[in-house]
Design a protein around this motif. Sequence first.
Motif, mmCIF file in Angstrom:
data_model
loop_
_atom_site.group_PDB
_atom_site.id
_atom_site.type_symbol
_atom_site.label_atom_id
_atom_site.label_comp_id
_atom_site.label_asym_id
_atom_site.label_seq_id
_atom_site.Cartn_x
_atom_site.Cartn_y
_atom_site.Cartn_z
ATOM 1 N N ARG A 267 0.842 -1.192 0.000
ATOM 2 C CA ARG A 267 0.000 0.000 0.000
ATOM 3 C C ARG A 267 0.880 1.246 0.000
ATOM 4 N N PHE A 268 0.473 2.230 -0.827
ATOM 5 C CA PHE A 268 1.135 3.525 -0.880
ATOM 6 C C PHE A 268 0.106 4.562 -0.420
ATOM 7 N N PRO A 269 0.087 4.889 0.892
ATOM 8 C CA PRO A 269 -0.927 5.813 1.410
ATOM 9 C C PRO A 269 -0.642 7.257 1.014
ATOM 10 N N CYS A 270 -1.699 8.054 0.989
ATOM 11 C CA CYS A 270 -1.566 9.480 0.681
ATOM 12 C C CYS A 270 -0.628 10.123 1.698
ATOM 13 N N ALA A 271 0.287 10.946 1.207
ATOM 14 C CA ALA A 271 1.256 11.615 2.075
ATOM 15 C C ALA A 271 0.579 12.635 2.988
ATOM 16 N N LEU A 272 -0.645 13.059 2.657
ATOM 17 C CA LEU A 272 -1.370 14.013 3.485
ATOM 18 C C LEU A 272 -2.250 13.308 4.519
ATOM 19 N N GLU A 273 -2.101 12.009 4.600
ATOM 20 C CA GLU A 273 -2.768 11.180 5.599
ATOM 21 C C GLU A 273 -4.291 11.196 5.507
ATOM 22 N N CYS A 274 -4.820 11.358 4.286
ATOM 23 C CA CYS A 274 -6.244 11.117 4.107
ATOM 24 C C CYS A 274 -6.417 9.597 3.994
ATOM 25 N N SER A 275 -7.605 9.110 3.801
ATOM 26 C CA SER A 275 -7.815 7.659 3.853
ATOM 27 C C SER A 275 -7.442 6.925 2.563
ATOM 28 N N TRP A 276 -7.023 7.633 1.530
ATOM 29 C CA TRP A 276 -6.716 7.012 0.246
ATOM 30 C C TRP A 276 -5.369 6.284 0.283
ATOM 31 N N ALA A 277 -5.275 5.204 -0.481
ATOM 32 C CA ALA A 277 -3.999 4.508 -0.695
ATOM 33 C C ALA A 277 -4.057 3.770 -2.028
ATOM 34 N N HIS A 278 -2.960 3.774 -2.731
ATOM 35 C CA HIS A 278 -2.831 2.981 -3.955
ATOM 36 C C HIS A 278 -2.254 1.629 -3.558
ATOM 37 N N GLU A 279 -2.813 0.551 -4.117
ATOM 38 C CA GLU A 279 -2.342 -0.790 -3.776
ATOM 39 C C GLU A 279 -1.745 -1.468 -4.995
ATOM 40 N N GLU A 280 -0.640 -2.151 -4.767
ATOM 41 C CA GLU A 280 0.035 -2.948 -5.798
ATOM 42 C C GLU A 280 0.131 -4.381 -5.302
ATOM 43 N N ASP A 281 -0.325 -5.313 -6.102
ATOM 44 C CA ASP A 281 -0.218 -6.731 -5.762
ATOM 45 C C ASP A 281 1.099 -7.258 -6.328
ATOM 46 N N VAL A 282 2.049 -7.533 -5.459
ATOM 47 C CA VAL A 282 3.372 -7.951 -5.926
ATOM 48 C C VAL A 282 3.346 -9.317 -6.594
ATOM 49 N N HIS A 283 2.312 -10.103 -6.326
ATOM 50 C CA HIS A 283 2.219 -11.409 -6.979
ATOM 51 C C HIS A 283 1.818 -11.262 -8.445
ATOM 52 N N ASP A 284 1.079 -10.216 -8.778
ATOM 53 C CA ASP A 284 0.653 -9.997 -10.161
ATOM 54 C C ASP A 284 1.701 -9.273 -10.997
ATOM 55 N N ILE A 285 2.671 -8.660 -10.343
ATOM 56 C CA ILE A 285 3.680 -7.881 -11.063
ATOM 57 C C ILE A 285 4.602 -8.795 -11.877
ATOM 58 N N ASP A 286 4.936 -9.931 -11.360
ATOM 59 C CA ASP A 286 5.962 -10.788 -11.950
ATOM 60 C C ASP A 286 5.357 -11.849 -12.863
ATOM 61 N N VAL A 287 4.766 -11.412 -13.972
ATOM 62 C CA VAL A 287 4.148 -12.355 -14.898
ATOM 63 C C VAL A 287 4.961 -12.548 -16.176
ATOM 64 N N GLU A 288 5.968 -11.721 -16.391
ATOM 65 C CA GLU A 288 6.795 -11.822 -17.591
ATOM 66 C C GLU A 288 7.665 -13.073 -17.512
ATOM 67 N N PRO A 289 7.614 -13.909 -18.548
ATOM 68 C CA PRO A 289 8.469 -15.109 -18.506
ATOM 69 C C PRO A 289 9.946 -14.739 -18.630
ATOM 70 N N ILE A 290 10.779 -15.570 -18.055
ATOM 71 C CA ILE A 290 12.218 -15.369 -18.147
ATOM 72 C C ILE A 290 12.731 -16.232 -19.295
ATOM 73 N N SER A 291 13.408 -15.592 -20.234
ATOM 74 C CA SER A 291 13.935 -16.300 -21.385
ATOM 75 C C SER A 291 15.452 -16.097 -21.433
ATOM 76 N N VAL A 292 16.173 -17.176 -21.179
ATOM 77 C CA VAL A 292 17.627 -17.129 -21.165
ATOM 78 C C VAL A 292 18.143 -18.273 -22.034
ATOM 79 N N PRO A 293 19.076 -17.998 -22.936
ATOM 80 C CA PRO A 293 19.644 -19.084 -23.743
ATOM 81 C C PRO A 293 20.322 -20.128 -22.850
ATOM 82 N N LEU A 294 20.251 -21.371 -23.253
ATOM 83 C CA LEU A 294 20.851 -22.447 -22.473
ATOM 84 C C LEU A 294 22.361 -22.290 -22.322
ATOM 85 N N TYR A 295 22.988 -21.692 -23.284
ATOM 86 C CA TYR A 295 24.444 -21.536 -23.248
ATOM 87 C C TYR A 295 24.878 -20.270 -22.505
ATOM 88 N N ALA A 296 23.928 -19.520 -21.932
ATOM 89 C CA ALA A 296 24.253 -18.243 -21.277
ATOM 90 C C ALA A 296 25.141 -18.463 -20.069
#
Length: 137
Positions: free
Chosen positions: A61-90
């Motif tokens: 949660r990223f709460p408002c710096a002015l301490e109102c009740s608002w906050a932006h939420e980020e789900d860290v489990h949903d962030i990492d959906v990009e597959p990792i592609s690495v050559p076998l010889y890397a």
Amino acid sequence: MSADPNLDDLLDRLRPRSTREALAEIEAARRAAESREPQRTIIPDPELPPLWPHPDSGIVRFPCALECSWAHEEDVHDIDVEPISVPLYAGAEELNRVLTERAERRSAKVRARVEAAVREHFARAHPGQEPPQRDVW
């Protein structure tokens, strides 16, 4: 020495370091961190999620710096959906490069989303006021 130079490089990195080498590495990292200039951001300090199996685990949660009740939420489990592609010889350097570039792309996307949410919130809830900035190291 093996026939594979990548394996030799990896084994060299994994070898136990002396106490003197470890302390020198820590001291060098400390000096480098102290010499960096802080960056300014409008992103408020995050509230880190509770540990799993709590129902809100993974929600930063990223709460408002002015301490109102608002906050932006980020789900860290949903962030990492990009597959990792690495050559076998890397090798270790190629693997490090691929993972670093991927992390930088993800970081830029999250930063852009959070900054946009903060700006939108201030435009709606605190019109005419700019989001406060803070230093980050």
